[in-house]
Design an enzyme around this catalytic site. Structure first.
Site, PDB file in Angstrom:
ATOM      1  CG  HIS A 198       6.151  20.157  27.817  1.00 39.87           C
ATOM      2  ND1 HIS A 198       6.340  21.103  26.838  1.00 39.87           N
ATOM      3  CD2 HIS A 198       6.852  19.058  27.411  1.00 39.87           C
ATOM      4  CE1 HIS A 198       7.120  20.597  25.897  1.00 39.87           C
ATOM      5  NE2 HIS A 198       7.457  19.357  26.227  1.00 39.87           N
ATOM      6  CG  HIS A 219      -0.177   0.271   2.505  1.00 40.50           C
ATOM      7  ND1 HIS A 219       0.591  -0.671   3.133  1.00 40.50           N
ATOM      8  CD2 HIS A 219      -0.051   1.409   3.258  1.00 40.50           C
ATOM      9  CE1 HIS A 219       1.142  -0.145   4.220  1.00 40.50           C
ATOM     10  NE2 HIS A 219       0.768   1.116   4.320  1.00 40.50           N
ATOM     11  CG  HIS A 227       9.717  20.756  22.064  1.00 40.30           C
ATOM     12  ND1 HIS A 227      10.883  20.031  22.066  1.00 40.30           N
ATOM     13  CD2 HIS A 227       8.976  20.267  23.091  1.00 40.30           C
ATOM     14  CE1 HIS A 227      10.840  19.129  23.049  1.00 40.30           C
ATOM     15  NE2 HIS A 227       9.688  19.258  23.680  1.00 40.30           N
ATOM     16  CD  GLU A 283      10.852  14.544  24.095  1.00 40.54           C
ATOM     17  OE1 GLU A 283      11.285  15.598  23.620  1.00 40.54           O
ATOM     18  OE2 GLU A 283      10.731  14.348  25.320  1.00 40.54           O
ATOM     19  CG  HIS A 339      11.346  20.709  27.750  1.00 35.74           C
ATOM     20  ND1 HIS A 339      10.912  19.808  28.690  1.00 35.74           N
ATOM     21  CD2 HIS A 339      10.872  20.245  26.552  1.00 35.74           C
ATOM     22  CE1 HIS A 339      10.230  18.840  28.088  1.00 35.74           C
ATOM     23  NE2 HIS A 339      10.192  19.084  26.800  1.00 35.74           N
ATOM     24  CD  GLU A 354       4.173   3.130   7.537  1.00 38.92           C
ATOM     25  OE1 GLU A 354       3.249   3.267   6.702  1.00 38.92           O
ATOM     26  OE2 GLU A 354       4.671   2.028   7.825  1.00 38.92           O
ATOM     27  CG  HIS A 387       5.144   1.246   2.836  1.00 36.80           C
ATOM     28  ND1 HIS A 387       4.798   2.489   2.364  1.00 36.80           N
ATOM     29  CD2 HIS A 387       4.367   1.036   3.934  1.00 36.80           C
ATOM     30  CE1 HIS A 387       3.866   3.010   3.144  1.00 36.80           C
ATOM     31  NE2 HIS A 387       3.572   2.149   4.105  1.00 36.80           N
TER      32      HIS A 387
HETATM   33 MN    MN Z   1       1.908   2.497   5.521  1.00 35.66          MN
HETATM   34 MN    MN Z   2       8.956  18.118  25.317  1.00 31.50          MN
END
Ligand code: MN
Ligand code: MN
Length: 399
Positions: free
Chosen positions: A329, A105, A285, A343, A283, A111, A150
């Site tokens: 957070h 697919h 992001h 994360e 911290h 992904e 894949h």
């Molecule tokens: Mn896939």
């Molecule tokens: Mn974080």
């Protein structure tokens, strides 16, 4: 009709948590209630007194999702339908039996994947006819660029993995599958395209197969196809657990992004371990939202949303957490086992801003007058030894 009965005596049982603060705020909850869930969520039942304001839901458990069961395996997903704030990434938790196949697919999204346990064989062919075939095991990653077709097949013993897609509205049940296309293409067209009689397609599936049971494949070498164009120039596989971790006081971290896994141009990640009693420091992001997947242990995260708003959530293995772009957070291990989580960011690089680092490198008088603190704090910023999970590149803290 008889009145539903409540357990009037439950407030006498000290094992049953009650929404009452130590200072007396709150009152007993006689029900209806789900005591098991309340016990799993002590910081939601009795939030820290510093929690306030309106912060959207930032947690969803895979245990609360629909299970797609097939011969050959299962899948379940957390997308914007389950967790509406999570617009940047969506996650799929999938398991394949020995020989079970996630069929050939492709999709519009990239992904990124993490193997939780077991082994699988993954295959792909890129737009230049360069192919890729590899076996992946626990702690290995793979990344398929958008549009690259894949497949995934469980090897001996089966496997379970997490798939992450760089679009919160992605659904794994809404991809482009080879069986689906064949089913919706006239047989005379298939015959003309492949140059074989229509009878060759007498038994093709009538709809999308998605996951099916096959036999465990032979060795990697036995399945390799030599492409005249060769193999893909940038590997779609990365052995994350084989990467030496950055050890910190309180835990460890392995960071993976396009700097060490070059094909992964739209997903950056960190595999974090927080020891019991440890904490991932305060911290945020500067590049995008954070999508988390909790692998083991128990923890809690408090997210600061500005304007007096902060909210704490309890997390455990199988939960997804989320932090909107730039919100402050921290994450604490609240259990007795190591807390492991991923994360992830829709970004080419992992980036974060450490509160400690910011304060340590700003004029110290400014920090002191702003927060009404003395040199006790500002001096400590330069010799931190608290159980805080710190990330590179913050290696210039004096030892
Ligand atoms: Mn896939
Ligand atoms: Mn974080």
């Amino acid at each position: 009709m008889e009145k539903p009965k409540r357990n009037e005596n439950q407030s006498l049982n000290p094992e049953i948590p009650q929404p009452i603060r130590k200072n007396g705020e709150g009152f007993i909850d006689k029900g209806p209630r789900d005591v098991m869930r309340d016990m799993e969520n002590p910081d939601m039942l009795v939030p820290p007194i510093t929690d306030a304001g309106l912060v959207a839901n930032l947690r969803f458990s895979f245990s609360d999702t629909h299970m797609q069961l097939n011969y050959g395996g299962w899948s379940r997903e957390i997308t914007v339908r389950e967790l509406p704030i999570a617009k940047t990434l969506a996650g799929v938790n999938m398991s394949l039996t020995p020989g079970g196949v996630r069929e050939l697919h492709w999709h519009q999204q990239a992904e990124w994947s993490y193997m939780i346990w077991g082994r699988a064989r993954i295959s792909a062919v890129n737009q230049n006819g360069r192919n890729f075939l590899a076996d992946v095991g626990p702690g290995d990653l793979w990344y398929f660029p958008p549009g690259v077709p894949h497949s995934i097949q469980g090897l001996e013993g089966g496997c379970e993995f997490l798939l992450v897609f760089d679009d919160g509205s992605f659904s794994d049940l809404n991809t482009l599958s080879i069986s689906d296309w064949f089913a919706h293409t006239p047989k005379d067209v298939l015959s003309a395209n492949f140059g074989v009689p229509e009878s060759a397609f007498a038994s093709i599936p009538s709809q999308q197969v998605y996951i099916y049971q096959d036999t465990v494949p032979g060795s990697l070498a036995s399945q390799e196809v030599a492409s005249p164009q060769g193999t893909v120039p940038l590997s779609f596989k990365y052995e994350l657990l084989a990467q030496p971790p950055v050890k910190t006081s309180g835990g460890s971290v392995r960071i993976v992004d396009s700097t060490n896994f070059p094909i992964s141009k739209t997903v950056a990640a960190a595999l974090v371990e927080i020891e019991p009693g440890g904490m991932r420091e305060l911290h945020w992001h500067p590049n995008n939202d954070e999508w988390q997947y909790y692998l083991t242990g128990q923890g809690r995260m408090t997210v600061f949303a500005g304007n007096g708003a902060a909210r704490t959530f309890d997390y455990r293995a199988g939960d997804v957490g989320y932090v909107p772009f730039a919100f402050g957070h921290y994450i604490q291990n609240t259990g007795t086992e190591p807390l492991w989580f991923l994360e992830m960011f829709k970004a080419d690089r992992f980036e974060d801003v450490s509160l400690n680092q910011w304060m340590a490198l700003s004029p110290q008088q400014l920090v002191q007058s702003n927060l009404k603190v003395g040199p006790e704090l500002t001096d400590a910023l330069h010799k931190t030894k608290s159980p805080v999970v710190k990330y590179p590149p913050y290696t210039y803290y004096p030892k």
